[in-house]
Motif scaffolding. Structure first.
Motif, short mmCIF file in Angstrom:
data_model
loop_
_atom_site.label_atom_id
_atom_site.label_comp_id
_atom_site.label_asym_id
_atom_site.label_seq_id
_atom_site.Cartn_x
_atom_site.Cartn_y
_atom_site.Cartn_z
N UNK A 130 0.79 -1.23 0.00
CA UNK A 130 0.00 0.00 0.00
C UNK A 130 0.82 1.27 0.00
N UNK A 131 2.15 1.15 0.15
CA UNK A 131 2.99 2.35 0.23
C UNK A 131 4.34 2.11 -0.43
N UNK A 132 4.66 2.94 -1.40
CA UNK A 132 6.00 2.98 -1.96
C UNK A 132 6.69 4.25 -1.49
N UNK A 133 7.96 4.15 -1.15
CA UNK A 133 8.70 5.32 -0.65
C UNK A 133 9.99 5.47 -1.43
N UNK A 134 10.24 6.69 -1.91
CA UNK A 134 11.51 7.03 -2.55
C UNK A 134 12.34 7.87 -1.60
N UNK A 135 13.63 7.61 -1.59
CA UNK A 135 14.56 8.48 -0.88
C UNK A 135 15.30 9.34 -1.89
N UNK A 136 15.24 10.65 -1.72
CA UNK A 136 15.88 11.60 -2.65
C UNK A 136 16.97 12.33 -1.86
N UNK A 137 18.23 12.00 -2.13
CA UNK A 137 19.35 12.49 -1.34
C UNK A 137 20.33 13.27 -2.21
N UNK A 138 21.24 13.96 -1.53
CA UNK A 138 22.41 14.50 -2.19
C UNK A 138 23.58 13.58 -1.89
N UNK A 139 24.14 12.97 -2.93
CA UNK A 139 25.25 12.02 -2.79
C UNK A 139 26.53 12.72 -3.21
N UNK A 140 27.35 13.04 -2.22
CA UNK A 140 28.57 13.80 -2.51
C UNK A 140 29.65 12.97 -3.20
N UNK A 141 29.48 11.65 -3.26
CA UNK A 141 30.48 10.79 -3.91
C UNK A 141 30.22 10.60 -5.40
N UNK A 142 29.07 11.02 -5.88
CA UNK A 142 28.75 10.82 -7.29
C UNK A 142 29.57 11.76 -8.18
N UNK A 143 29.72 11.35 -9.44
CA UNK A 143 30.42 12.15 -10.45
C UNK A 143 31.84 12.48 -10.01
#
Length: 311
Positions: A130-143
Motif C-alpha cells: 500500500x505504500x512505496x517510498x523514494x529516498x531523494x538524497x544529495x550524494x557527494x560521492x557521485x560524479x
C-alpha cells in the motif's frame, strides 16, 4: 562529509539519548503497520496459511491459489506502463526559460539514477503493502566527488515517523535505520572501534528463506529533525551509531544556521495506493482482497479433502 566543530558540539550524548527515546515511541506507534506489512509479504509469496486463524490439521494439504498474486502482477504492469514523464510548466511568463531548462535537466537526472527501475521497485511495494517510498538524497560521492542527486527505494520497515501525522513533512523527527557491515563502518569511522554490534534487534524484518547472518553488522541511524532558527524552520541531520555521533549538521558551522538541505524537507517521498487517515502510509490490494483469497484457498482445501476421501 567532514565534521567541523568549534567549542562544545550541539549534538552530543544527551541529545542522542533523547533521540533514542523518540525513536522508541515512534516504533511503538508503528507496530501494527509493521505486522501488516510483514503479513502482506507472506500473502505475496503464497504463504497465506501462516496468516489464517484456523490452520486446520497440520498434516493436511494447504493449497494456495495464485489469484491474488495474479491481480498484483497485472496492477504492477499497469503502473509501469503508465511511467510518468516530467514536464515542467512555468508559473508566470518570466519562468518560461527556467521551465524549459528544468524540463531538459530533470529527465537526465532520472536517467542517471535508473529511475525506471526505482519506480518499478516502489510500485511493487505500493501494490503489495500500500505504500512505496523514494529516498531523494544529495550524494557527494557521485560524479567523481562533484556530487549529485541520488534516488533510491526505501524499505518502509526501516523508516519511522511521528504517529498520527498524515504528511511526513509534518513529523517533528524522521528516522531511517539500516544495518551496515562492521568492517565498512570501522574503515569510515575509526572512532567506532570497540563499539560495534549489539543493536540489530531493533529492526523488524521480513520472513525470508535465507538464513541472514547479522553478527557482523551494526545498526546505523539517520536522524532528521526540524528546528526553528532565525524565524524559519530548517532541517537538520545527525548520523549516529551505538551512542556515537558520526556526523551532525548542527555541529558543522557551515550548516548550523542554514540547515542540511536548503529546501528544509525530509528526503522521503511517499506514494500511497489507498490512503488511510492519520498516516502517510496506505494499504494495498492484498489488504483489500485477502478475504476473497482466503475463501478460494479454503474452498480448494475442502474440495481436495473430499476428493481424497472419495478416492
Amino acid at each position: 562529509m567532514e565534521v567541523r566543530t568549534t567549542g562544545v558540539p550541539v549534538i552530543g550524548a544527551r541529545e542522542l539519548r533523547r533521540a533514542a527515546d523518540i525513536l522508541r515511541r515512534y516504533k511503538q506507534g508503528k507496530q501494527n503497520l509493521e505486522r501488516r506489512i510483514i503479513a502482506d509479504e507472506d500473502w505475496w509469496k503464497l504463504r497465506q496459511w501462516r496468516q489464517f486463524s484456523d490452520k486446520g490439521n497440520p498434516n493436511d494439504d494447504r493449497p494456495a491459489s495464485g489469484w491474488l498474486f495474479n491481480v498484483i502482477m497485472g496492477k504492477h504492469a499497469d503502473a509501469v506502463a503508465a511511467y510518468p514523464v516530467p514536464v515542467i510548466r512555468p508559473r508566470e511568463p518570466d519562468d518560461r526559460q527556467e521551465a524549459q531548462m528544468l524540463s531538459s535537466i530533470i529527465p537526465c537526472i532520472l536517467e542517471q539514477n535508473d529511475f525506471e527501475e526505482v519506480y518499478s521497485d516502489t510500485c511493487w511495494q505500493k501494490m503489495k503493502q500500500g505504500t512505496g517510498v523514494w529516498g531523494v538524497y544529495w550524494d557527494q560521492d557521485k560524479l567523481g566527488g562533484l556530487g549529485d542527486i541520488a534516488i533510491r527505494p526505501v524499505n518502509v520497515l526501516n523508516l519511522f515517523w511521528e504517529p498520527g501525522v498524515t504528511d511526513i513533512q509534518r513529523s517533528q523527527n524522521v528516522f531511517y535505520l539500516e544495518l551496515e557491515d562492521n568492517e565498512t563502518l570501522l574503515a569510515a569511522y575509526p572512532q567506532l572501534a570497540g563499539k560495534l554490534g549489539g543493536s540489530s534487534a531493533v529492526l523488524s524484518r521480513y520472513r525470508t528463506d535465507d538464513a541472514v547472518d547479522l553478527s557482523e553488522k551494526t545498526l546505523v541511524v539517520d536522524w532528521y529533525y526540524k528546528k526553528r532558527v532565525g524565524g524559519r524552520t530548517v532541517l537538520h541531520y545527525c548520523k549516529y551509531c551505538n551512542g556515537v555521533v558520526l556526523y551532525a549538521s548542527e555541529n558543522d558551522p557551515a550548516l548550523a544556521e542554514r540547515g542540511f538541505y536548503d529546501h528544509g524537507k525530509y528526503p522521503f517521498v511517499f506514494d500511497a495506493l489507498f490512503m488511510e487517515e492519520d498516516s502517510p502510509a496506505g494499504f494495498g490490494y492484498i489488504d483489500v482482497m485477502k478475504d476473497c483469497q482466503t475463501a478460494i484457498d479454503k474452498m480448494n482445501h475442502a474440495m481436495d479433502e473430499n476428493v481424497l476421501l472419495s478416492a
